[in-house]
Design a protein around this motif. Structure first.
Motif, PDB file in Angstrom:
ATOM      1  N   ASP A  10     104.067  -4.062  17.075  1.00 18.13           N
ATOM      2  CA  ASP A  10     104.855  -2.887  17.420  1.00 18.13           C
ATOM      3  C   ASP A  10     103.863  -1.730  17.329  1.00 18.13           C
ATOM      4  N   ASN A  12     103.838   1.386  17.952  1.00 16.43           N
ATOM      5  CA  ASN A  12     104.239   2.625  17.262  1.00 16.43           C
ATOM      6  C   ASN A  12     104.172   2.433  15.763  1.00 16.43           C
ATOM      7  N   ALA A  13     104.619   1.251  15.325  1.00 18.85           N
ATOM      8  CA  ALA A  13     104.631   0.991  13.881  1.00 18.85           C
ATOM      9  C   ALA A  13     103.205   0.952  13.325  1.00 18.85           C
ATOM     10  N   ASP A  16     102.197   4.552  13.158  1.00 22.70           N
ATOM     11  CA  ASP A  16     102.999   5.254  12.143  1.00 22.70           C
ATOM     12  C   ASP A  16     102.535   4.906  10.746  1.00 22.70           C
ATOM     13  N   LYS A  17     102.217   3.616  10.554  1.00 22.63           N
ATOM     14  CA  LYS A  17     101.857   3.165   9.206  1.00 22.63           C
ATOM     15  C   LYS A  17     100.594   3.894   8.727  1.00 22.63           C
ATOM     16  N   ASN A  20     101.483   7.523   8.088  1.00 31.23           N
ATOM     17  CA  ASN A  20     102.374   7.777   6.947  1.00 31.23           C
ATOM     18  C   ASN A  20     101.803   7.378   5.594  1.00 31.23           C
ATOM     19  N   ASP A 250      97.264  -1.592  10.238  1.00 35.13           N
ATOM     20  CA  ASP A 250      97.899  -2.902  10.378  1.00 35.13           C
ATOM     21  C   ASP A 250      97.234  -3.777  11.435  1.00 35.13           C
TER      22      ASP A 250
END
Ligand SMILES: NC(=O)c1ccc[n+]([C@@H]2O[C@H](COP(=O)([O-])OP(=O)(O)OC[C@H]3O[C@@H](n4cnc5c(N)ncnc54)[C@H](O)[C@@H]3O)[C@@H](O)[C@H]2O)c1
Length: 269
Positions: A10, A12-13, A16-17, A20, A250
């Protein structure tokens, strides 16, 4: 063959990770550590730097003012447990969590014959490049575990894979040692969702290399090194930053205990 859902990223994830998370860059007031902090801040992450040199920390704080509340600069000696614990506590106090540590600190001295190295110089190089990582990881791992896990990136060196034409036996020993420390941590703390990897850059164009080659009167060696490098140039700070962001993100979620060479192919293992 049909791809399984869990094989897909994913995207975006993944972004984002990284954005964030909270990252502490030890030795982050100059050179590659500073550039790493800057890139993480540009991505929107929260970043603390610590460094032995308070003047440099203050100068970076001034330069990074526009990042506002997402940046913290703390002076501290990574080799001292009380300093390392204070740095970790201040980071968590400010940002509410700590996920990642990049250990980019270390002293260096221009190469001299092994038989002429004083034991004080040996201690300085080993302590700042190796013991400081051990102390920093001891101080931060409990916070990282409490935050749900994260990633450690140790900046070793091509010198830790072979030896250095510019630096002494203590530097190679410290940088080889950091590979072992990082591999051990990967095994021990993997079950707590903490990954640990090392990066081994070749000689990086920057202030340190400049000072070193001037001291040694070997400025022309950098051109020679570039010629011998299959990719045809020396290492840029941004090359190391790219590898670091990969190992923090990730994208490398199943990589731990690894050593990543960033040397343009001058040494292939
Ligand atoms: N510059 C290179 O060519 C090169 C090549 C391979 C690996 N490396 C490694 O990459 C890392 C970054 O290199 P760089 O050229 O950006 O270094 P740099 O000398 O520009 O910055 C290192 C920072 O570490 C800090 N430091 C030193 N001892 C410390 C301690 N005990 N506690 C806290 N901070 C301390 C210094 O004050 C300095 O600001 C280092 O670990 C270095 O050994 C550098």
């Amino acid at each position: 063959m049909t791809a399984h859902l869990h094989d897909n990223f994913d995207w975006n994830a993944v972004g984002d990770k990284l954005t964030n998370t909270v990252t502490l860059v030890v030795g982050g007031a100059r050179g590659t550590g500073k550039t790493t902090a800057d890139n993480l801040l540009q991505l929107g992450a929260r970043v603390a730097i610590s460094d032995l040199n308070k003047e440099r920390v203050d100068a970076v704080a001034e330069e990074f003012k526009h990042y506002g509340d997402r940046f913290l600069g703390v002076a501290g000696d990574a080799t001292r447990p009380d300093d390392a614990e204070r740095v970790a506590a201040q980071t968590v106090e400010k940002f509410g969590a700590l996920h990642n540590v990049v250990y980019s600190a270390g002293a260096y001295r221009a190469q001299r014959p092994t038989l002429e190295i004083a034991s004080e110089e040996w201690d300085l190089i080993i302590d700042s490049n190796l013991k400081g990582a051990f102390i920093s990881y001891q101080a931060t791992i409990p916070h990282i575990a409490k935050s749900g896990g994260g990633a450690l990136v140790s900046i070793s060196s091509l010198a830790g894979r072979t030896s250095s034409p510019f630096l002494g036996c203590h530097y190679s020993a410290a940088k080889a040692g950091i590979l072992g420390l990082t591999r051990h941590i990967a095994k021990e703390f993997g079950p707590q969702n903490i990954r640990a990897n090392s990066i081994c850059p070749g000689g990086i164009i920057g202030v340190r290399m400049n000072d070193l080659l001037t001291d040694l009167h070997r400025e022309a060696d950098l051109v020679e090194l570039a010629k011998q490098t299959p990719l045809g140039r020396n290492v840029y700070e941004q090359d190391v930053v790219g590898a670091t962001l990969f190992l923090l993100s990730d994208l490398s979620r199943f990589i731990t205990g690894a050593t990543l060479d960033v040397n343009g192919g001058i040494l292939t293992l």
